[in-house]
Design an enzyme around this catalytic site. Sequence first.
Site, PDB file in Angstrom:
ATOM      1  N   GLU A 100       0.877  -1.180   0.037  1.00  0.00           N
ATOM      2  CA  GLU A 100       0.113   0.120   0.027  1.00  0.00           C
ATOM      3  C   GLU A 100       0.720   1.261  -0.093  1.00  0.00           C
ATOM      4  O   GLU A 100       2.060   1.289   0.607  1.00  0.00           O
ATOM      5  CB  GLU A 100      -1.013  -0.040   1.149  1.00  0.00           C
ATOM      6  CG  GLU A 100      -2.157   1.073   1.456  1.00  0.00           C
ATOM      7  CD  GLU A 100      -2.922   1.462   0.474  1.00  0.00           C
ATOM      8  OE1 GLU A 100      -2.447   1.653  -0.801  1.00  0.00           O
ATOM      9  OE2 GLU A 100      -4.069   1.675   0.486  1.00  0.00           O
ATOM     10  N   ASP A 101       0.544   2.351  -0.558  1.00  0.00           N
ATOM     11  CA  ASP A 101       1.169   3.470  -0.773  1.00  0.00           C
ATOM     12  C   ASP A 101       1.353   4.232   0.733  1.00  0.00           C
ATOM     13  O   ASP A 101       2.477   4.565   1.152  1.00  0.00           O
ATOM     14  CB  ASP A 101       0.650   4.348  -1.449  1.00  0.00           C
ATOM     15  CG  ASP A 101      -0.997   4.700  -1.527  1.00  0.00           C
ATOM     16  OD1 ASP A 101      -1.381   4.267  -0.352  1.00  0.00           O
ATOM     17  OD2 ASP A 101      -1.401   5.438  -2.341  1.00  0.00           O
ATOM     18  N   ASP A 104      -3.207   5.770   6.602  1.00  0.00           N
ATOM     19  CA  ASP A 104      -3.638   6.908   7.173  1.00  0.00           C
ATOM     20  C   ASP A 104      -4.772   6.761   8.263  1.00  0.00           C
ATOM     21  O   ASP A 104      -4.318   6.369   9.460  1.00  0.00           O
ATOM     22  CB  ASP A 104      -4.500   7.824   5.936  1.00  0.00           C
ATOM     23  CG  ASP A 104      -4.787   8.990   6.547  1.00  0.00           C
ATOM     24  OD1 ASP A 104      -4.191   9.750   7.131  1.00  0.00           O
ATOM     25  OD2 ASP A 104      -5.755   9.526   5.834  1.00  0.00           O
ATOM     26  N   PHE A 153      -0.789  16.192   3.854  1.00  0.00           N
ATOM     27  CA  PHE A 153      -1.428  15.595   2.686  1.00  0.00           C
ATOM     28  C   PHE A 153      -0.183  15.672   1.836  1.00  0.00           C
ATOM     29  O   PHE A 153       0.120  16.730   1.484  1.00  0.00           O
ATOM     30  CB  PHE A 153      -2.702  16.395   2.153  1.00  0.00           C
ATOM     31  CG  PHE A 153      -3.154  15.576   1.171  1.00  0.00           C
ATOM     32  CD1 PHE A 153      -4.087  14.582   1.421  1.00  0.00           C
ATOM     33  CD2 PHE A 153      -2.977  15.709  -0.325  1.00  0.00           C
ATOM     34  CE1 PHE A 153      -4.675  13.625   0.609  1.00  0.00           C
ATOM     35  CE2 PHE A 153      -3.506  14.642  -1.269  1.00  0.00           C
ATOM     36  CZ  PHE A 153      -4.596  13.866  -0.803  1.00  0.00           C
ATOM     37  N   ARG A 166       0.740  12.064  -9.482  1.00  0.00           N
ATOM     38  CA  ARG A 166       1.115  10.870  -9.123  1.00  0.00           C
ATOM     39  C   ARG A 166       2.645  10.566  -9.539  1.00  0.00           C
ATOM     40  O   ARG A 166       3.276   9.857  -9.093  1.00  0.00           O
ATOM     41  CB  ARG A 166       0.343   9.700  -9.728  1.00  0.00           C
ATOM     42  CG  ARG A 166      -1.100   9.462  -9.218  1.00  0.00           C
ATOM     43  CD  ARG A 166      -1.714   8.303  -9.819  1.00  0.00           C
ATOM     44  NE  ARG A 166      -3.229   8.218  -9.354  1.00  0.00           N
ATOM     45  CZ  ARG A 166      -3.612   7.755  -8.375  1.00  0.00           C
ATOM     46  NH1 ARG A 166      -3.001   7.378  -7.359  1.00  0.00           N
ATOM     47  NH2 ARG A 166      -4.940   7.658  -8.215  1.00  0.00           N
TER      48      ARG A 166
HETATM   49  P1  IMP Z   1      -7.182   4.998   5.069  1.00  0.00           P
HETATM   50  O1  IMP Z   1      -8.155   3.888   4.934  1.00  0.00           O
HETATM   51  O2  IMP Z   1      -7.417   6.225   5.724  1.00  0.00           O
HETATM   52  O3  IMP Z   1      -6.056   4.385   5.779  1.00  0.00           O
HETATM   53  O4  IMP Z   1      -6.710   5.502   3.842  1.00  0.00           O
HETATM   54  C1  IMP Z   1      -5.649   4.979   2.984  1.00  0.00           C
HETATM   55  C2  IMP Z   1      -5.891   5.737   1.441  1.00  0.00           C
HETATM   56  O5  IMP Z   1      -6.158   7.134   1.713  1.00  0.00           O
HETATM   57  C3  IMP Z   1      -4.477   5.639   1.025  1.00  0.00           C
HETATM   58  O6  IMP Z   1      -4.448   4.277   0.244  1.00  0.00           O
HETATM   59  C4  IMP Z   1      -4.426   6.581  -0.235  1.00  0.00           C
HETATM   60  O7  IMP Z   1      -5.051   6.391  -1.292  1.00  0.00           O
HETATM   61  C5  IMP Z   1      -5.442   7.830   0.487  1.00  0.00           C
HETATM   62  N1  IMP Z   1      -4.595   8.854   1.349  1.00  0.00           N
HETATM   63  C6  IMP Z   1      -4.411   9.100   2.741  1.00  0.00           C
HETATM   64  N2  IMP Z   1      -3.464  10.116   2.844  1.00  0.00           N
HETATM   65  C7  IMP Z   1      -3.262  10.473   1.734  1.00  0.00           C
HETATM   66  C8  IMP Z   1      -2.172  11.580   1.450  1.00  0.00           C
HETATM   67  O8  IMP Z   1      -1.649  12.126   2.199  1.00  0.00           O
HETATM   68  N3  IMP Z   1      -1.882  11.523   0.190  1.00  0.00           N
HETATM   69  C9  IMP Z   1      -2.562  10.755  -0.835  1.00  0.00           C
HETATM   70  N4  IMP Z   1      -3.480   9.863  -0.684  1.00  0.00           N
HETATM   71  C10 IMP Z   1      -3.736   9.906   0.757  1.00  0.00           C
HETATM   72 MG    MG Z   2      -4.633   4.063  -1.540  1.00  0.00          MG
END
Ligand code: IMP
Ligand code: MG
Length: 178
Positions: A100-101, A104, A153, A166
Amino acid sequence: MENRSMPLRPLISEQQIHARIAEMGARIDADYPAGDLYLIGILKGACFFLADLARAIHREVFIDFMGISSYGMNTRSSGEVKITRDLDISLEGRHVLIVEDIVDSGVTLHYLTSVLQTRNPKSVRVAALLDKPERRIRPVDVAYVGFQIPDEFVVGYGLDYAERYRTLRDVCVLEPPY
Ligand code: IMP
Ligand code: MG
């Protein structure tokens, strides 16, 4: 650093990213027993990370992708996540590493790891390039983290804001107002 005259502040350089991924790949290689390893990339943000991590693991790995859409916590309090593209392969009896990237809130990976566990893999772990621990609302065990970052962000190296940025080579903070 690309100059797109946007409010981008470099946070992690391309060189730092590649050095860290080399370490992560070596660590993953050492941790898993000899045999097959399945990398599951989460579209679209993880595509560059998966490409580099896969080649930093010095054994043959198999790759597949999943598409996920998460309902924002504002619109859905259940933290429900929808699979928009499922795997082509079975995970039965396999070592699975979700790639995963960024982690969050943890909602996406909390859901996804529980879904993949029901498919009877030998193991499921998570590798994430970035981790924003301050934002966590669901517990996620991230076995391999590239960098912990503050609650800002970020874009680049696969991460987007409304599908933009991207292809930036560095991870940059997108300064508000966006
Ligand atoms: P989570 O379910 O809140 O952990 O969301 C994770 C997803 O939200 C990641 O896979 C990203 O696609 C997106 N995301 C969360 N923070 C960022 C950020 O700082 N930049 C870009 N995408 C983010
Ligand atoms: Mg994602």
